[in-house]
Write a protein that holds these residues in place. Structure first.
Motif, PDB file in Angstrom:
ATOM      1  N   ASP A 167     -18.680   8.032   5.049  1.00 26.64           N
ATOM      2  CA  ASP A 167     -19.068   8.452   3.660  1.00 26.64           C
ATOM      3  C   ASP A 167     -18.961   7.576   2.259  1.00 26.64           C
ATOM      4  O   ASP A 167     -19.770   7.438   1.709  1.00 26.64           O
ATOM      5  CB  ASP A 167     -18.448   9.674   3.184  1.00 26.64           C
ATOM      6  CG  ASP A 167     -18.601  10.664   4.340  1.00 26.64           C
ATOM      7  OD1 ASP A 167     -19.704  10.759   4.972  1.00 26.64           O
ATOM      8  OD2 ASP A 167     -18.124  11.983   4.303  1.00 26.64           O
ATOM      9  N   ILE A 168     -17.844   7.004   2.136  1.00 25.46           N
ATOM     10  CA  ILE A 168     -17.597   6.147   1.348  1.00 25.46           C
ATOM     11  C   ILE A 168     -18.119   4.851   1.055  1.00 25.46           C
ATOM     12  O   ILE A 168     -18.725   4.379   0.281  1.00 25.46           O
ATOM     13  CB  ILE A 168     -15.895   5.786   1.004  1.00 25.46           C
ATOM     14  CG1 ILE A 168     -15.526   7.381   0.506  1.00 25.46           C
ATOM     15  CG2 ILE A 168     -15.658   4.939  -0.025  1.00 25.46           C
ATOM     16  CD1 ILE A 168     -13.710   7.381   0.204  1.00 25.46           C
ATOM     17  N   LYS A 175      -4.633   6.270  11.875  1.00 28.71           N
ATOM     18  CA  LYS A 175      -4.725   7.446  10.920  1.00 28.71           C
ATOM     19  C   LYS A 175      -3.452   7.509  10.159  1.00 28.71           C
ATOM     20  O   LYS A 175      -3.502   7.702   9.054  1.00 28.71           O
ATOM     21  CB  LYS A 175      -5.013   8.681  11.629  1.00 28.71           C
ATOM     22  CG  LYS A 175      -6.279   8.572  12.455  1.00 28.71           C
ATOM     23  CD  LYS A 175      -6.399   9.747  13.189  1.00 28.71           C
ATOM     24  CE  LYS A 175      -8.058   9.812  13.997  1.00 28.71           C
ATOM     25  NZ  LYS A 175      -8.234  10.840  14.738  1.00 28.71           N
ATOM     26  N   GLU A 216     -21.735   5.378   0.468  1.00 33.37           N
ATOM     27  CA  GLU A 216     -22.159   5.858  -0.796  1.00 33.37           C
ATOM     28  C   GLU A 216     -22.001   4.726  -1.709  1.00 33.37           C
ATOM     29  O   GLU A 216     -22.780   4.323  -2.654  1.00 33.37           O
ATOM     30  CB  GLU A 216     -21.105   6.540  -1.399  1.00 33.37           C
ATOM     31  CG  GLU A 216     -21.332   7.719  -2.415  1.00 33.37           C
ATOM     32  CD  GLU A 216     -20.350   8.819  -2.757  1.00 33.37           C
ATOM     33  OE1 GLU A 216     -19.821   9.515  -1.713  1.00 33.37           O
ATOM     34  OE2 GLU A 216     -19.519   8.958  -3.814  1.00 33.37           O
ATOM     35  N   MET A 217     -20.778   3.767  -1.369  1.00 32.54           N
ATOM     36  CA  MET A 217     -20.586   2.458  -2.130  1.00 32.54           C
ATOM     37  C   MET A 217     -21.841   1.481  -1.848  1.00 32.54           C
ATOM     38  O   MET A 217     -22.466   0.900  -2.849  1.00 32.54           O
ATOM     39  CB  MET A 217     -19.638   1.789  -1.714  1.00 32.54           C
ATOM     40  CG  MET A 217     -18.175   2.335  -2.253  1.00 32.54           C
ATOM     41  SD  MET A 217     -16.623   1.745  -1.818  1.00 32.54           S
ATOM     42  CE  MET A 217     -16.779   0.072  -2.568  1.00 32.54           C
ATOM     43  N   SER A 234      -3.118   4.599   7.215  1.00 35.92           N
ATOM     44  CA  SER A 234      -3.956   4.351   6.033  1.00 35.92           C
ATOM     45  C   SER A 234      -3.789   6.018   5.296  1.00 35.92           C
ATOM     46  O   SER A 234      -4.379   6.250   4.443  1.00 35.92           O
ATOM     47  CB  SER A 234      -5.493   4.405   6.513  1.00 35.92           C
ATOM     48  OG  SER A 234      -5.622   5.309   7.660  1.00 35.92           O
ATOM     49  N   ASN A 235      -3.198   6.993   6.195  1.00 33.35           N
ATOM     50  CA  ASN A 235      -2.991   8.306   5.835  1.00 33.35           C
ATOM     51  C   ASN A 235      -4.662   9.045   5.513  1.00 33.35           C
ATOM     52  O   ASN A 235      -4.854   9.355   4.607  1.00 33.35           O
ATOM     53  CB  ASN A 235      -2.563   8.506   4.374  1.00 33.35           C
ATOM     54  CG  ASN A 235      -2.176   9.910   3.991  1.00 33.35           C
ATOM     55  OD1 ASN A 235      -2.126  10.932   4.743  1.00 33.35           O
ATOM     56  ND2 ASN A 235      -2.349  10.225   2.585  1.00 33.35           N
ATOM     57  N   TRP A 236      -5.467   8.568   6.647  1.00 30.70           N
ATOM     58  CA  TRP A 236      -7.002   9.073   6.499  1.00 30.70           C
ATOM     59  C   TRP A 236      -7.116   9.344   7.789  1.00 30.70           C
ATOM     60  O   TRP A 236      -6.929   8.811   8.923  1.00 30.70           O
ATOM     61  CB  TRP A 236      -7.489   7.733   6.236  1.00 30.70           C
ATOM     62  CG  TRP A 236      -9.197   7.794   5.953  1.00 30.70           C
ATOM     63  CD1 TRP A 236     -10.190   7.912   6.825  1.00 30.70           C
ATOM     64  CD2 TRP A 236      -9.599   8.309   4.870  1.00 30.70           C
ATOM     65  NE1 TRP A 236     -11.328   8.084   6.348  1.00 30.70           N
ATOM     66  CE2 TRP A 236     -10.871   8.506   4.792  1.00 30.70           C
ATOM     67  CE3 TRP A 236      -8.988   8.515   3.313  1.00 30.70           C
ATOM     68  CZ2 TRP A 236     -11.683   8.936   3.759  1.00 30.70           C
ATOM     69  CZ3 TRP A 236      -9.944   8.696   2.435  1.00 30.70           C
ATOM     70  CH2 TRP A 236     -11.227   9.098   2.716  1.00 30.70           C
ATOM     71  N   PHE A 264      -7.785  -0.768   1.936  1.00 31.87           N
ATOM     72  CA  PHE A 264      -8.385   0.271   2.877  1.00 31.87           C
ATOM     73  C   PHE A 264      -9.520   0.639   1.609  1.00 31.87           C
ATOM     74  O   PHE A 264      -9.479   1.024   0.638  1.00 31.87           O
ATOM     75  CB  PHE A 264      -7.663   1.426   3.073  1.00 31.87           C
ATOM     76  CG  PHE A 264      -8.291   2.489   3.639  1.00 31.87           C
ATOM     77  CD1 PHE A 264      -9.204   2.588   4.623  1.00 31.87           C
ATOM     78  CD2 PHE A 264      -8.166   3.980   3.020  1.00 31.87           C
ATOM     79  CE1 PHE A 264      -9.927   3.670   5.159  1.00 31.87           C
ATOM     80  CE2 PHE A 264      -8.992   4.912   3.479  1.00 31.87           C
ATOM     81  CZ  PHE A 264      -9.913   4.608   4.591  1.00 31.87           C
ATOM     82  N   ILE A 265     -10.717   0.434   2.184  1.00 32.14           N
ATOM     83  CA  ILE A 265     -11.976   0.883   1.528  1.00 32.14           C
ATOM     84  C   ILE A 265     -12.475   2.161   1.514  1.00 32.14           C
ATOM     85  O   ILE A 265     -12.793   2.955   0.468  1.00 32.14           O
ATOM     86  CB  ILE A 265     -13.122  -0.105   1.804  1.00 32.14           C
ATOM     87  CG1 ILE A 265     -12.907  -1.477   1.448  1.00 32.14           C
ATOM     88  CG2 ILE A 265     -14.287   0.130   0.912  1.00 32.14           C
ATOM     89  CD1 ILE A 265     -12.542  -1.904   0.076  1.00 32.14           C
ATOM     90  N   GLY A 266     -12.288   2.799   2.849  1.00 31.75           N
ATOM     91  CA  GLY A 266     -12.839   4.123   2.973  1.00 31.75           C
ATOM     92  C   GLY A 266     -13.542   4.446   4.519  1.00 31.75           C
ATOM     93  O   GLY A 266     -13.569   3.432   5.347  1.00 31.75           O
ATOM     94  N   THR A 275      -9.768  10.036   9.880  1.00 27.33           N
ATOM     95  CA  THR A 275     -11.096  10.008  10.611  1.00 27.33           C
ATOM     96  C   THR A 275     -11.151   8.589  10.799  1.00 27.33           C
ATOM     97  O   THR A 275     -10.506   7.681  10.094  1.00 27.33           O
ATOM     98  CB  THR A 275     -12.051  10.570   9.948  1.00 27.33           C
ATOM     99  OG1 THR A 275     -12.323   9.961   8.925  1.00 27.33           O
ATOM    100  CG2 THR A 275     -11.975  12.006   9.801  1.00 27.33           C
ATOM    101  N   GLU A 311     -22.184  -0.911  -5.030  1.00 25.83           N
ATOM    102  CA  GLU A 311     -20.733  -1.207  -5.278  1.00 25.83           C
ATOM    103  C   GLU A 311     -20.097  -2.118  -4.405  1.00 25.83           C
ATOM    104  O   GLU A 311     -19.004  -2.836  -4.299  1.00 25.83           O
ATOM    105  CB  GLU A 311     -19.884   0.163  -5.493  1.00 25.83           C
ATOM    106  CG  GLU A 311     -20.170   0.522  -6.703  1.00 25.83           C
ATOM    107  CD  GLU A 311     -19.519   2.105  -6.969  1.00 25.83           C
ATOM    108  OE1 GLU A 311     -20.065   3.013  -7.560  1.00 25.83           O
ATOM    109  OE2 GLU A 311     -18.279   2.220  -6.240  1.00 25.83           O
TER     110      GLU A 311
END
Lengths: 111, 89
Positions: free
Chosen positions: A84-85, A62, A88-89, A65-67, A79-81, A69, A94
């Protein structure tokens, strides 16, 4: 070796790496399981890193990546996500094009 | 301590005064929400950056008190270019 170093090594030595709760065979969280399903559907070879194996890893990723979850998906070091991301991609096609541009083999054509 | 939907909305609005925010409680346990946030602050930013802006607005609650926030962000429709408005053929 520090958690940060283990994380950096895992990212550097795998084209696609998923930091997740559990393993690709036995995801232990619905969100991690969703990303596993997407990657398996696309037939993308990837490394799964179980962050539940150690608190240092679970918190270290965490910070890295400064993320806040888990899961977290990385492709060629980027880092892709989170869930959710990635979903969505994937739904927008995408993720498939991003993987192809990064030179990662994808079995399924864009939906 | 779970979070209340209004608290989530207030924190997001504090950071993004122009935001349109809709929040759905997914499980009724104060821990699993879905949120849609539309703000001009997202324009030109990647999805990761957009979500990070919302996470920062939640002041560290994300991943702690707030276990899951299914997030959808967007900048909304692109603003009409001014010239087009005033331009009469």
């Amino acid at each position: 070796m520090s958690a940060q170093q283990q994380i950096a090594d895992a990212i550097a030595s795998n084209d696609v790496v998923l930091f997740m709760k559990g393993t690709p065979q036995f995801p232990q969280c619905g969100f991690s399981g969703q990303v596993v399903q997407i990657l398996d559907y696309l037939g993308v070879p990837y490394a799964g890193v179980n962050v539940l194996a150690s608190d240092e890893m679970r918190n270290g990723i965490k910070e890295f990546s400064n993320w806040p979850t888990i899961p977290q998906l990385y492709v060629k070091g980027e880092f892709i996500g989170g869930c959710d991301i990635v979903r969505e991609m994937f739904q927008a096609g995408e993720l498939q094009s991003h993987l192809k541009q990064a030179g990662v083999a994808v079995k399924q054509p864009a939906a | 301590m779970p979070m209340d939907a209004r608290e989530i909305e207030r924190l997001i609005r504090d950071a993004l005064p122009d935001a349109q925010v809709t929040i759905r409680d997914l499980a009724g346990d104060g821990d699993h929400y879905a949120a849609t946030v539309v703000s001009e602050a997202f324009r030109g930013k990647s999805r990761v950056q957009q979500h990070q802006i919302v996470y920062q607005a939640l002041k560290g609650q994300m991943g702690g008190a707030l276990h899951a926030l299914a997030l959808q962000t967007s900048a909304g429709p692109a603003p009409e270019p001014d010239t087009a408005k005033g331009y009469v053929l």
